[in-house]
Scaffold this motif. Structure first.
Motif, short mmCIF file in Angstrom:
data_model
loop_
_atom_site.label_atom_id
_atom_site.label_comp_id
_atom_site.label_asym_id
_atom_site.label_seq_id
_atom_site.Cartn_x
_atom_site.Cartn_y
_atom_site.Cartn_z
N GLN A 620 0.83 -1.20 0.00
CA GLN A 620 0.00 0.00 0.00
C GLN A 620 0.86 1.25 0.00
N SER A 623 -0.72 7.91 1.59
CA SER A 623 -1.17 9.10 0.88
C SER A 623 -1.50 10.20 1.86
N HIS A 638 -6.55 14.31 -2.44
CA HIS A 638 -5.22 13.72 -2.32
C HIS A 638 -4.17 14.74 -2.79
N ASP A 691 -2.84 8.66 5.25
CA ASP A 691 -3.69 7.47 5.17
C ASP A 691 -2.94 6.38 4.41
N GLU A 693 -3.33 3.49 1.85
CA GLU A 693 -4.32 3.04 0.88
C GLU A 693 -3.63 2.30 -0.25
N LYS A 694 -4.46 1.70 -1.10
CA LYS A 694 -3.97 1.08 -2.32
C LYS A 694 -3.19 2.12 -3.13
N LYS A 699 -4.50 8.61 -6.44
CA LYS A 699 -4.28 8.96 -5.04
C LYS A 699 -2.94 9.66 -4.83
#
Length: 754
Positions: A620, A623, A638, A691, A693-694, A699
């Motif tokens: 991951q 971001s 983002h 955060d 995230e993927k 993003k």
RNA sequence: GCCGAAGUGGCGGAAUUGGUAGACGCGCUGGAUUCAAAAUCCAGUGGUAGCAAUACCGUGUGGGUUCGAUUCCCACCUUCGGUACCA
């Protein structure tokens, strides 16, 4: 002394290339086949998440080579697909060109990592030299049916000779619906009628199925473009629209696909997902004769033991028998309910599961007690599962009970130990009561006894039912394999002869999708053939090319056949397959299906394509989000990670720059809408929220392996990815701790070169 | 709801035919080097008490089996993934 990573790595990478170090051929050494799930070459290139699996499989390959195995370790590209087509529509660049460019980028990045692929075997699914064989497999599927006596695929002409002799009586074939005709009737059918009959049995066949149609966008959408019942882009409503489309009869293989799971070295989670998807359940089909009108209704149940507890029946609102069952006094109510049910969207059904239904006025006869049973319709009975009708046993099924209470129907109990309200039908415990000859038996024994009794009375039979549905194989898209199918003026399908393959995708100046028509339908010169036939204008879905590529790698340059007997007898199957779980029930199911079909045809010697499977986790990205409140509306944007400082702060000058470059920041009033804070030097900054995230371009948290390799070397990069944590886990990329690995490499180097 | 996986220091995580819990790395602390910094190197680093040797506690929670449990059994809690009116 520092380890001069890049100098040494480049030297060896060039030497591997020059000396073709990793190219393999058939030998008398034992084989080992290590395969990565090939990537879709997207425009964004590889990020650090992609190579995790490639590095792992590369380590296995090198290890097996050192143990003396002849290791097949290839790489290629799943190069047909939607994103290239959308990109083409938006930017006017032909998918062919965009795909070529992306593949160049991918190959460069992959070579940089120092993976030991046999690059001479590289393949692309969008290459006509490859997809001619995908088309051929389609034609083979079209030309075969599933023979239940032989338990395998057999040529369709064997079915034709059977019909010649026997008509449809006792036909040992899996079909879509049960047909009834005599041998004489068959012999008198014209070509079109016969073709309609055969379509019912072909493993690749045409039928009406539903597509996701978005009126607002004027186009057909793929399943992953529909999120919660609305289009992903724009959020417009999506409805189900019937269209005549190609399907694959994967359901014919359901039993073998379920049984084959036992011999696989896959994770429990994945086996469970496939099992669940196939959804095998044992039970009985029971026939209930109708009262007042002719005919009967069949239901599927896993609990024939509870037959005496059945106090009413429920049909799906779409069930064929609803029309003839409905009495004139109930007609209005039933029609209202059907309208209501069809107006309910997927989301509404899922979020609001209230009890609803309507009485048809019709009755069926209980097959053992001969008592009359009222017949209802309700949306909780699904048209696509089982027979689309159920016998309701309200005492021992939660949903039936809720329905019975709502309509004030009797709730007779027939199992003693079963908890009264909300008892699960899966809990096969207790003894039978109020059930005539079944009384006193355990549930397990009673199930058997009930089936035996029903079979003796000829109003029921033992049945195995599956959740698995046939696979829709048509896409109203351009960038996919064209079907090797043409239609004559009567609309009867004809196959393109093997020797005329490939049917090449025509080059279109402009790719468009209007009024739900496929882009290829606008290529008039291509569609309209000289012999008066018109070509199929849909293309195959993304999983077509990926369902057999692992076999083509065994013999990738063969021009005369999809792969040679020698090659497949030597390489056999994939010993170790590495890829993500997102393909758990898609690609892995279709590939197993095609492989079993090719096994039936004697083209492959193994029953399963992938012996061992490793699912690598996702890496991951970290971001940064800017939270803003604008006119009482909360939203987050983002922010590219390199714009923030190490304390996750965005300074005013950087924000203003971003706002000038990036339209996502349009409409924000820098003074009024943002929560400015000030540091010791009274410089204005915005605090950002971090955060995990993927990783994705949208993003702004993507880390490119090329940058990491440039700084730390391929070995540092590879070792670091392996040290990040267990291969199967999801874990965030963390640039900070890579220094420990790099220091280790320097120290190793120091042992020899001080 | 059902199915599956997993819970260990400040962090990523090691260790399972039951046998010294915390390998390796990050971070942190102290030191060396340097005009200074970066980089590098050395030492320390689960918690509590103690100057110390050491003692006690400690692998989600509560029980159990065992000479001995992160590992095996039972119940529960939490997180993640899949799936969902599947008869």
């Amino acid at each position: 002394m520092r380890y001069p990573a890049r100098r040494i790595e480049k030297k060896w990478q060039q030497r591997w290339q020059k000396e073709k170090t990793y190219e393999v051929s058939i030998s008398d050494r034992p084989k080992y086949y290590v395969l990565d799930m090939f990537p879709y070459p997207s425009g964004a290139g590889l990020h650090v998440g992609h190579p995790l699996g490639y590095i792992a499989s590369d380590i296995i390959s090198r290890h097996k080579r050192m143990q003396g195995y002849n290791v097949l370790h290839p790489m290629g590209y799943d190069s047909f697909g939607l994103p290239a087509e959308q990109y083409a529509i938006q930017r006017g660049i032909h998918p062919q060109r965009a795909t070529e460019e992306n593949i160049e980028k991918f190959r460069g990045q992959l070579e940089n990592i120092g993976l030991s692929y046999d690059w001479s075997r590289e393949l692309k699914t969008s290459d006509p030299r490859y997809y001619q064989w995908t088309q051929k497999i389609f034609l083979l599927l079209y030309g075969h049916f599933y023979d239940t006596d032989a338990d395998g695929a057999r040529p369709i002409d064997q079915l034709e000779s059977y019909f010649d002799k026997n008509g449809s009586e006792g036909v040992p074939a899996i079909g879509g619906e049960e047909l009834d005709f005599t041998a004489l009737e068959w012999r008198n059918m014209d070509r079109k009628e016969r073709e309609e009959v055969l379509m019912n049995y072909r493993l690749a066949y045409r039928k009406i199925s539903y597509v996701n149609w978005c009126e607002a966008l004027g186009t057909v959408l793929a399943n992953d473009e529909v999120v919660n019942g609305v289009s992903e882009r724009g959020g417009h409503p999506v409805i189900q629209k019937p269209m005549l489309q190609w399907s694959l009869r994967i359901t014919a293989y359901a039993e073998r696909l379920a049984a084959g799971l036992q011999e696989l070295d896959w994770s429990d989670a994945l086996i469970a997902q496939q099992k669940n998807w196939i959804g095998r359940s044992e039970g009985a089909t029971i026939r209930f004769d109708l009262q007042d009108v002719s005919g009967s209704i069949e239901v599927f149940t896993t609990r024939p033991d509870t037959l005496y507890g059945c106090s009413f029946m429920v049909l799906a609102p779409e069930h064929d028998a609803v029309g003839k069952l409905t009495t004139s006094s109930q007609e209005k109510e039933v029609q209202q309910y059907i309208d209501y049910a069809s107006s309910r969207s997927e989301i509404e059904r899922m979020s609001d599961k209230k009890v609803s239904g309507a009485f048809t006025g019709g009755y069926a006869t209980h097959p053992l007690s001969n008592k009359p049973l009222p017949i209802y319709i309700s949306e909780y009975v699904l048209k696509d599962y089982g027979t689309g009708a159920i016998m309701a046993v309200p005492a021992h099924d939660e949903r039936d009970q809720a329905f019975a209470r709502h309509f004030d129907l009797p709730i007779p109990q027939v199992v003693d130990q079963s908890e009264y309200p909300g008892a699960s039908p899966q809990d096969k415990v207790g003894k039978m009561i109020h059930s005539e000859f079944l009384n006193g038996m355990s549930v397990e024994k009673a199930i058997e006894a009930a089936i035996v009794a029903l079979e003796k009375e000829k109003n029921g039979r033992r049945t195995i039912n599956y959740k698995l549905r046939d696979a829709n194989f048509s896409r109203q898209r351009y960038w996919g394999e064209p079907f090797p199918i043409t239609y004559d003026t009567e609309g009867v399908p004809h196959t393109v002869p093997f020797e005329e393959l490939p049917v090449r995708l025509p080059k279109l100046e402009k790719i468009q999708q209007k009024e739900g028509k496929s882009p290829l339908s606008f290529a008039d010169d291509w569609v309209q053939m000289e012999n008066g036939h018109r070509r199929e204008v849909d293309t195959m879905p993304g999983f077509a090319g990926s369902s057999w590529y692992f076999l083509r790698y065994m013999d990738p340059h063969n021009e005369g056949e999809m792969f040679s007997r020698d090659a497949v007898d030597y390489w056999r199957d994939v010993d170790c397959y590495v890829g993500g779980t997102e393909h758990a029930v898609g690609h892995l199911m279709y590939a197993r299906f095609w492989h079993k079909f090719l096994y039936d045809l004697g083209k492959v010697p193994t029953k399963e394509p992938f012996r061992k499977l490793i699912n690598q986790g996702m890496i991951q990205g970290r971001s940064l989000l800017l939270d803003i409140t604008q006119r009482n509306q909360q939203r987050s944007i983002h922010v590219p990670i390199d714009r923030a400082d190490e304390k996750d702060r965005l300074f005013k000058s950087d924000f203003l720059e971003l706002q000038a470059e990036d339209r996502r920041f349009e409409g924000i009033d820098a003074e009024r809408d943002l929560p400015w804070q000030f540091d010791e030097e009274q410089r204005a900054f915005l605090p950002l929220r971090a955060d995990i995230e993927k990783m994705s371009k949208s993003k702004h948290n993507v880390v490119n392996p090329d940058d990491v390799i440039e700084e730390f070397g391929a070995d540092g990069f590879r070792m670091f990815e392996m040290f990040l944590g267990p291969i199967e886990d999801h874990k965030p990329w963390d640039t900070q701790s890579i220094t420990g690995i790099v220091k280790f490499l320097h120290r190793c180097y120091d042992l020899y070169f001080t």
